[in-house]
Enzyme design. Structure first.
Site, PDB file in Angstrom:
ATOM      1  N   CYS A  16       0.811  -1.221   0.000  1.00 55.04           N
ATOM      2  CA  CYS A  16       0.000   0.000   0.000  1.00 55.04           C
ATOM      3  C   CYS A  16       0.841   1.267   0.000  1.00 55.04           C
ATOM      4  O   CYS A  16       0.342   2.328  -0.362  1.00 55.04           O
ATOM      5  CB  CYS A  16      -0.953  -0.007   1.190  1.00 55.04           C
ATOM      6  SG  CYS A  16      -2.198  -1.301   1.070  1.00 55.04           S
ATOM      7  N   GLU A  63      -5.131   1.751  -8.456  1.00 57.99           N
ATOM      8  CA  GLU A  63      -3.924   1.242  -7.809  1.00 57.99           C
ATOM      9  C   GLU A  63      -3.472  -0.009  -8.569  1.00 57.99           C
ATOM     10  O   GLU A  63      -4.129  -1.045  -8.516  1.00 57.99           O
ATOM     11  CB  GLU A  63      -4.210   0.895  -6.350  1.00 57.99           C
ATOM     12  CG  GLU A  63      -2.998   0.405  -5.593  1.00 57.99           C
ATOM     13  CD  GLU A  63      -3.330  -0.028  -4.174  1.00 57.99           C
ATOM     14  OE1 GLU A  63      -2.396  -0.159  -3.378  1.00 57.99           O
ATOM     15  OE2 GLU A  63      -4.522  -0.250  -3.871  1.00 57.99           O
TER      16      GLU A  63
END
Length: 211
Positions: free
Chosen positions: A83, A186
């Site tokens: 992340c 992402e």
């Protein structure tokens, strides 16, 4: 306190368990929404941190060798599957071309291999499905006009015992259109997206889109 790794089924079990009072989640946006909705129904406290598309702004007066070194670590460490990965660089003004060349040179030198090998610097992606998704997003960006500076789509490990792995070499995309998935989502893989801006203010506006 317990750290639990798992998929949607694990999340559903945690939501339905009377023995769990709170959940702090980091992962995909769809699962984060499930957790937020499920905890709201059951009264559990929660943090639901879904998705990340971190941007780095590189100015024309930056130390480009220093910047390239840390961009490599951010973009390709853990094969981009974390992340805190750095999937997007906003290159301002004249920084773009020399920065890309420096990043490309360092990315080409990365050693791909299994995690148990101390020489390995970049491992495979987590699944065949993930590999297919990442490649499809690279394909889409290229078709939309992005320039593939470094292409890892065809990487094959030379060692036969690893030939069936979900390998993707480091990939660099330049001038990526802002409406492509490679930029908007992402990517969670060893792909660095480069977009260009004429000024610091323009770079900040681009970066704020994903906050």
């Amino acid at each position: 306190f317990q750290v639990v790794c798992g998929d949607k089924q694990v999340v559903q079990h945690m939501l339905n368990s009377d023995g769990i009072d709170a959940i702090s989640f980091v992962g995909s946006t769809p699962v984060a929404k499930i957790i937020a909705e499920g905890c709201a129904k059951t009264g559990k406290r929660y943090q639901a941190l879904g998705g990340a598309n971190n941007h780095a702004i590189v100015m024309p007066d930056a130390n480009l060798d220093f910047a390239a070194k840390h961009i490599i670590s951010g973009a390709f460490g853990a094969a981009g599957q974390r992340c805190m990965a750095l999937p997007v660089v906003v290159a301002v003004g004249e920084s773009a071309d020399p920065l890309i060349e420096k990043v490309k040179a360092q990315a080409e030198a990365l050693v791909l291999g299994p995690g148990e090998d101390p020489k390995s610097e970049l491992g495979p992606v987590i699944s065949a499905k993930s590999k297919e998704r990442i490649i499809s997003w690279i394909d889409e960006a290229e078709a939309a006009g992005a320039r593939v500076v470094l292409d890892g789509r065809g990487f094959q490990h030379a060692d036969e015992q690893f030939a069936g792995g979900n390998w993707l070499g480091p990939t660099i995309l330049d001038n990526v259109p802002l409406d492509t998935k490679a930029y908007c989502e992402e990517i969670f893989g060893p792909v660095l997206v480069v977009v260009r801006a004429d000024s610091y203010d323009e770079a900040i506006k681009l970066s704020l889109i994903h906050i």
